[in-house]
Write an enzyme that holds these catalytic residues in place. Structure first.
Site, PDB file in Angstrom:
ATOM      1  N   ARG A   1     -29.594 -27.957 -55.265  1.00 14.25           N
ATOM      2  CA  ARG A   1     -28.957 -26.634 -55.238  1.00 14.25           C
ATOM      3  C   ARG A   1     -29.747 -25.600 -56.024  1.00 14.25           C
ATOM      4  O   ARG A   1     -29.481 -24.406 -55.934  1.00 14.25           O
ATOM      5  CB  ARG A   1     -27.532 -26.727 -55.781  1.00 14.25           C
ATOM      6  CG  ARG A   1     -26.623 -27.522 -54.869  1.00 14.25           C
ATOM      7  CD  ARG A   1     -25.309 -27.861 -55.532  1.00 14.25           C
ATOM      8  NE  ARG A   1     -24.651 -28.922 -54.807  1.00 14.25           N
ATOM      9  CZ  ARG A   1     -23.373 -28.928 -54.481  1.00 14.25           C
ATOM     10  NH1 ARG A   1     -22.595 -27.918 -54.819  1.00 14.25           N
ATOM     11  NH2 ARG A   1     -22.867 -29.946 -53.826  1.00 14.25           N
TER      12      ARG A   1
ATOM     13  N   GLU B   1     -41.261 -37.898 -57.257  1.00 22.05           N
ATOM     14  CA  GLU B   1     -41.971 -36.699 -56.824  1.00 22.05           C
ATOM     15  C   GLU B   1     -40.999 -35.523 -56.800  1.00 22.05           C
ATOM     16  O   GLU B   1     -39.962 -35.603 -56.151  1.00 22.05           O
ATOM     17  CB  GLU B   1     -42.579 -36.907 -55.435  1.00 22.05           C
ATOM     18  CG  GLU B   1     -43.567 -38.061 -55.351  1.00 22.05           C
ATOM     19  CD  GLU B   1     -42.983 -39.328 -54.740  1.00 22.05           C
ATOM     20  OE1 GLU B   1     -41.913 -39.265 -54.097  1.00 22.05           O
ATOM     21  OE2 GLU B   1     -43.601 -40.392 -54.919  1.00 22.05           O
TER      22      GLU B   1
ATOM     23  N   GLN C   1     -30.211 -40.726 -56.683  1.00 22.75           N
ATOM     24  CA  GLN C   1     -29.332 -41.883 -56.524  1.00 22.75           C
ATOM     25  C   GLN C   1     -29.979 -42.909 -55.606  1.00 22.75           C
ATOM     26  O   GLN C   1     -30.475 -42.571 -54.536  1.00 22.75           O
ATOM     27  CB  GLN C   1     -27.976 -41.478 -55.947  1.00 22.75           C
ATOM     28  CG  GLN C   1     -27.019 -42.673 -55.873  1.00 22.75           C
ATOM     29  CD  GLN C   1     -25.653 -42.291 -55.353  1.00 22.75           C
ATOM     30  OE1 GLN C   1     -25.498 -41.966 -54.193  1.00 22.75           O
ATOM     31  NE2 GLN C   1     -24.666 -42.335 -56.230  1.00 22.75           N
TER      32      GLN C   1
END
Length: 188
Positions: free
Chosen positions: A116, A137, A156
Site C-alpha cells: 500500500r 527483493e 507471508q
C-alpha cells in the site's frame, strides 16, 4: 496439494526446525510500539527482515547482468532500517532460517502494509528440501524514498504439502542457492 495450518507450522518448526528462530504467535507490538506483524498466522508465517541490506547504486555505471553480476552495483548497509531511493531496488535477508520438507513447496507474498506504500516484496518459492536464509527483493515503485524496517514483518510464507513426494528435490539438484547464510547475489 493442500495449504497447511498454524498447528502444522508450529509442529514442523518446534519438532523439526523448519523455521528458526520460530515465533508461535502473531507479534504486533514491541517495546510498547506497534510494529509490522510477524510470526504464525492462521495459514502461514509472516517473516522478518534482518538488518543486512544491499541497495542498488549507479555510482559505477555498470550494466545489470544476471549472468555476470557485478557486486559493485550494490552498497551494503547494516541498520535498523533501509531507505530505498525512488524507483530503486534493495536486497535483504530474513531473520529466519528455513528447512523445507521434501513434500512441501512454499509461496511467499509481500505484506499489504508495504504494498500500500508502493513497496513490492518479491520472493521465489522455497522448493522441496531447500534450506537457508531467504534473500528478499524489495522494489520501491514510488517517486519518493521508501523505508523498510529490520526485525519486523515483510512477507507471508504459505506452505503447501503435496499428495506425492517429488522425485528430485532442490537438494538433489544441488541448487545454487542452497544453504544461503546472508544476502545472496544473482548466480548463473
Amino acid at each position: 496439494m493442500s495449504i497447511k495450518s498454524d498447528k502444522w507450522i508450529r509442529r514442523m518448526s518446534e519438532e523439526f526446525g523448519m523455521i528458526d528462530p520460530f515465533e508461535p504467535n502473531q507479534i504486533k507490538e514491541a517495546d510498547g510500539q506497534r510494529i509490522i506483524s510477524y510470526g504464525t498466522s492462521s495459514y502461514g508465517y509472516d517473516i522478518r527482515c534482518a538488518n543486512e541490506f544491499k541497495i542498488f547504486t549507479n555510482i559505477n555505471s555498470t550494466i545489470v547482468d544476471p549472468k555476470n553480476f557485478d557486486p559493485k552495483n550494490f552498497v551494503t548497509v547494516e541498520d535498523d532500517c533501509c531507505i530505498i531511493p525512488p524507483n530503486s531496488f534493495a536486497l535483504a535477508r530474513t531473520v529466519e532460517y528455513f528447512r523445507i520438507p521434501r513434500n512441501v513447496l512454499t509461496v511467499c507474498l509481500g505484506k499489504s502494509t508495504y504494498a500500500r506504500c508502493g513497496i513490492i516484496v518479491n520472493v521465489t518459492p522455497f522448493e522441496p528440501e531447500w534450506e537457508g536464509y531467504v534473500t528478499l527483493e524489495f522494489s520501491n515503485t514510488t517517486p519518493l524514498p521508501a523505508k523498510i524496517y529490520a526485525g519486523e514483518g515483510v512477507a507471508q510464507v504459505l506452505f503447501f504439502e503435496s499428495d506425492e513426494v517429488c522425485e528430485t528435490s532442490y537438494k538433489d539438484r544441488n541448487g545454487k542457492y542452497m544453504g544461503q547464510t546472508g544476502v545472496t547475489l544473482p548466480k548463473a
